[in-house]
Write a protein that holds these residues in place. Structure first.
Motif, mmCIF file in Angstrom:
data_model
loop_
_atom_site.group_PDB
_atom_site.id
_atom_site.type_symbol
_atom_site.label_atom_id
_atom_site.label_comp_id
_atom_site.label_asym_id
_atom_site.label_seq_id
_atom_site.Cartn_x
_atom_site.Cartn_y
_atom_site.Cartn_z
ATOM 1 N N ASN A 1 0.700 -1.067 0.015
ATOM 2 C CA ASN A 1 0.042 0.084 -0.472
ATOM 3 C C ASN A 1 0.585 1.016 -0.058
ATOM 4 O O ASN A 1 0.541 2.738 0.729
ATOM 5 C CB ASN A 1 -0.966 0.475 1.539
ATOM 6 N N ASN A 2 1.930 0.857 -0.668
ATOM 7 C CA ASN A 2 3.018 2.395 -0.744
ATOM 8 C C ASN A 2 2.113 3.581 -1.167
ATOM 9 O O ASN A 2 2.669 4.830 -0.442
ATOM 10 C CB ASN A 2 3.614 2.366 -1.633
ATOM 11 N N LYS A 3 1.535 3.219 -2.274
ATOM 12 C CA LYS A 3 1.186 4.543 -2.335
ATOM 13 C C LYS A 3 0.171 5.451 -1.717
ATOM 14 O O LYS A 3 0.089 6.794 -1.439
ATOM 15 C CB LYS A 3 0.290 4.111 -3.681
ATOM 16 N N LEU A 4 -0.752 4.530 -0.648
ATOM 17 C CA LEU A 4 -0.931 5.317 0.535
ATOM 18 C C LEU A 4 -0.981 5.435 1.360
ATOM 19 O O LEU A 4 -1.102 6.777 2.026
ATOM 20 C CB LEU A 4 -2.584 3.996 0.448
ATOM 21 N N GLU B 1 1.702 12.025 3.052
ATOM 22 C CA GLU B 1 2.109 14.633 2.370
ATOM 23 C C GLU B 1 1.113 15.026 3.262
ATOM 24 O O GLU B 1 1.228 16.240 3.459
ATOM 25 C CB GLU B 1 2.126 13.659 0.801
ATOM 26 N N SER C 1 2.367 6.527 1.025
ATOM 27 C CA SER C 1 2.846 7.776 0.928
ATOM 28 C C SER C 1 2.126 9.353 1.191
ATOM 29 O O SER C 1 2.197 10.376 0.788
ATOM 30 C CB SER C 1 4.145 8.377 -0.086
ATOM 31 N N SER C 2 0.878 9.428 0.403
ATOM 32 C CA SER C 2 -0.034 9.854 0.360
ATOM 33 C C SER C 2 -0.647 10.533 1.409
ATOM 34 O O SER C 2 -0.817 11.853 1.982
ATOM 35 C CB SER C 2 -1.412 10.094 -0.147
#
Ligand code: NI
Length: 200
Positions: A10-13, A19, A15-16
């Motif tokens: 769930n890397n994208k989750l 942020e 990193s968001s």
């Protein structure tokens, strides 16, 4: 069943979420809220590795655990955390588990009781670890400085709170990590005693 983790999947989750939290705390000029959230996140990932848990819930709850801290934000019903979870589209079930973990760690909401879920217990340990060791010492004196506390008053906080945390950890990994950090606190107090000639 070991349901572990998904920090990589769930890397994208994640990193968001990082942020979002960076942005959220950017008004905090000392960057303290964001730095703390990142350390708690890293601690939580380490602890989650040895536990049966939903690591995505752990990671999100760790990152967002102070997103609605009443000392910093004037929000209702975890509005900041919910905004991220809704926008990220994690689904209502995961969102509720994240919110539940966050609320079980919040002292104002849970009064320091042991969280009922594994995810809550992990984030609580991760948060407590960040209050001890070298980071704990730095945070205590940074807070003390900002609030006009004397050295003595900050040291009192060690005895009233920090030195008790090692025995309050829920998980084996956190107990182990806490033992090292606790020894460091004791070593610091011994050195302070030596240098000041006063009982610390
Ligand atoms: Ni915290």
């Amino acid at each position: 069943m070991k349901k572990n983790l998904s920090v990589s999947t769930n890397n994208k989750l994640i990193s968001s979420a990082i942020e979002y939290v960076r942005e959220l705390f950017s008004g905090n000029s000392d960057g303290h809220g964001f730095d703390h959230a990142m350390r708690v996140y890293r601690n939580a990932v380490t602890i989650a590795d040895g536990e049966e848990c939903d690591a995505t819930v752990v990671a999100l709850a760790a990152l967002l655990h102070d997103a609605d801290d009443p000392k910093i934000f004037d929000t209702r019903d975890n509005a900041n955390a919910r905004t991220f979870l809704d926008d990220a589209g994690v689904g209502p079930e995961t969102a509720e588990r994240v919110i539940r973990a966050i609320n079980s760690v919040s002292f104002s909401k849970n009064r320091g009781k042991t969280p009922e879920t594994a995810e809550g217990r992990i984030v609580q340990d991760a948060d407590r670890l960040d209050a001890i060791g070298a980071v704990g010492i730095a945070r205590t004196f940074a807070y003390g400085g900002a609030h006009g506390r004397s050295l003595e008053e900050s040291v009192k906080h060690f005895h009233e709170k920090l030195l008790l945390l090692k025995d309050m950890m829920n998980t084996e990994t956190a107990k182990r990590l806490a033992a090292d950090r606790h020894s460091f606190l004791k070593a610091f107090l011994r050195e302070l005693e030596k240098e000041t000639g006063e009982k610390q």
